[in-house]
Design an enzyme around this catalytic site. Structure first.
Site, mmCIF file in Angstrom:
data_model
loop_
_atom_site.group_PDB
_atom_site.id
_atom_site.type_symbol
_atom_site.label_atom_id
_atom_site.label_comp_id
_atom_site.label_asym_id
_atom_site.label_seq_id
_atom_site.Cartn_x
_atom_site.Cartn_y
_atom_site.Cartn_z
ATOM 1 C CG ASP A 225 7.873 -29.441 29.297
ATOM 2 O OD1 ASP A 225 7.915 -28.931 30.482
ATOM 3 O OD2 ASP A 225 7.432 -29.143 28.568
ATOM 4 C CG HIS A 226 10.745 -35.216 27.329
ATOM 5 N ND1 HIS A 226 12.027 -36.488 27.005
ATOM 6 C CD2 HIS A 226 11.217 -34.643 26.312
ATOM 7 C CE1 HIS A 226 12.152 -35.977 25.908
ATOM 8 N NE2 HIS A 226 11.909 -35.068 25.347
ATOM 9 N N GLY B 268 6.616 -31.651 18.410
ATOM 10 C CA GLY B 268 6.209 -32.209 19.510
ATOM 11 C C GLY B 268 6.167 -33.629 19.165
ATOM 12 C CD GLU B 269 10.563 -36.654 21.084
ATOM 13 O OE1 GLU B 269 10.167 -37.281 22.155
ATOM 14 O OE2 GLU B 269 11.046 -36.563 20.641
ATOM 15 N N GLY C 101 13.527 -30.263 9.546
ATOM 16 C CA GLY C 101 13.379 -30.566 8.239
ATOM 17 C C GLY C 101 14.146 -28.855 8.062
ATOM 18 C CB VAL D 46 8.345 -27.543 6.498
ATOM 19 C CG1 VAL D 46 7.447 -26.545 6.180
ATOM 20 C CG2 VAL D 46 8.757 -27.999 4.866
ATOM 21 C CB VAL D 47 9.723 -26.295 11.307
ATOM 22 C CG1 VAL D 47 10.116 -26.085 12.693
ATOM 23 C CG2 VAL D 47 8.607 -27.801 11.000
ATOM 24 C CE LYS E 140 18.947 -35.103 14.994
ATOM 25 N NZ LYS E 140 17.442 -34.031 15.037
ATOM 26 C CE LYS F 17 14.541 -39.033 18.543
ATOM 27 N NZ LYS F 17 15.595 -38.979 17.740
ATOM 28 N NE ARG G 124 21.836 -37.234 16.693
ATOM 29 C CZ ARG G 124 20.955 -36.441 17.337
ATOM 30 N NH1 ARG G 124 19.782 -37.698 17.305
ATOM 31 N NH2 ARG G 124 21.101 -35.666 17.597
#
Length: 338
Positions: A40-41, A109-110, A179, A181-182, A199, A260, A284
């Site tokens: 969704d960008h 988000g970015e 990561g 935490v999320v 990754k 990014k 990647r």
């Protein structure tokens, strides 16, 4: 106990126009995929040749054209340019129209998408973006009960709000994490968890999956009940040179997360990405022309405990990939266990 393995397809919204992207999703179902997921960008990662169709319009169109595939975002940010109450309404409506087939994948988000849509000021640190995401999920779930919601959060508010059309089956929320935490939060509160491939082995084995398990255990939830999705970047083609060259369009994926998340224009993202050599871009991806080699590399992720494999193919001929996938890869992948 072995868990069901699901095979899904990533609809490349940054690469194809809306109509073509719908037709590709229909083809994905025809070729046996269990799910289709879309990014969704508001702005693509490439200015030249890029696309950015609206995910919700696409999902509804795909719902009308398909019968069984799960349809969802991977991922949407329901916290800045969107009001989470309106996103809750949209997904509830789709859940009513396509029962049991809609999922909402969310992330923090970015800057690229939010500045272009009117965000002003300094891009928030992770702590705030994560807090917004947790609050948005709480609000959406309250609205999906159909009860009156007077929500007074730090970031979002509703007053006497009702969701009048609520699906019988709750909308599952999948939380994307890069990561621990999320990932812990995904285990604690998510119906599903989303990560991306390529990754480094220790990220999945030592950080992400253990964190999801930890979050689930602390919340006294069944880890196995959490759908653990990974977007697998795969460039498979019987032609080895084509398999390599197909990755070029998606060079932005090889930029660091810091690059990014802070870039606020498609032209700058494209400039940075095009400076990368093809060898770095291809790192990647699983780049393969031998099906056994490709499946062996995918097996690493099922061995880590990921049960929902969503395949993202970089080439412009997506039907060629789907045909090769159904013929060469799917029969081998279906034999894997989680």
């Amino acid at each position: 106990m072995a868990q069901e393995l699901k095979l899904g397809f990533k609809a490349s919204a940054e690469q194809f126009d809306p109509r073509e992207l719908v037709e590709i999703a229909v083809a994905a179902e025809e070729h046996g995929m269990d799910s289709v997921a879309v990014s969704d960008h508001f702005q693509p990662w490439r200015h030249n040749g890029g696309h950015a169709p609206f995910s919700l319009a696409w999902m509804a169109a795909v719902g009308e054209r398909t019968k069984r595939v799960q349809i969802g975002t991977s991922v949407m940010t329901p916290t800045f340019r969107y009001n989470p109450a309106v996103i809750a309404q949209a997904f509830a409506s789709m859940g009513c129209m396509y029962p049991g087939r809609i999922m909402l994948g969310v992330g923090t988000g970015e800057a690229l998408n939010e500045y272009a849509a009117g965000f002003q000021g300094e891009w928030p640190e992770f702590k705030e973006r994560f807090a917004r995401l947790r609050e948005a999920i709480r609000l959406m779930r309250e609205l999906w009960t159909g009860d009156e919601v007077n929500f007074d959060g730090e970031y979002y508010h509703t007053q006497g709000a009702y969701m009048y059309d609520v699906p019988e089956q709750p909308i599952p929320v999948y939380v994307a994490a890069g990561g621990p935490v999320v990932a812990r939060y995904a285990g604690r509160a998510g119906d599903g968890f989303i990560c991306t491939s390529g990754k480094g082995a220790d990220l999945y084995q030592e950080k992400l999956i253990p964190a999801v398990k930890e979050g689930a255990e602390k919340a006294e939830r069944d880890f196995e009940a959490i759908d653990r999705m990974i977007e697998i970047k795969i460039s498979y083609d019987p032609d080895p040179q084509l398999a390599l060259e197909n990755t070029r369009f998606w060079a932005p994926l090889s930029l660091t997360p810091e690059q990014k998340h802070s870039v606020n224009s498609s032209t700058e993202m494209e400039r940075l990405a095009d400076e990368l050599p093809i060898e770095q871009v291809a790192k990647r991806w699983i780049v393969a022309s031998d099906p056994d080699e490709a499946v062996e590399k995918v097996k690493f992720y099922t061995d880590c405990g990921l049960n929902h494999l969503v395949f993202h193919a970089p080439g412009h001929d997506q039907r060629r990939f789907l045909e090769n996938f159904e013929k060469d890869l799917a029969p081998r992948l279906r034999k894997l266990s989680v």
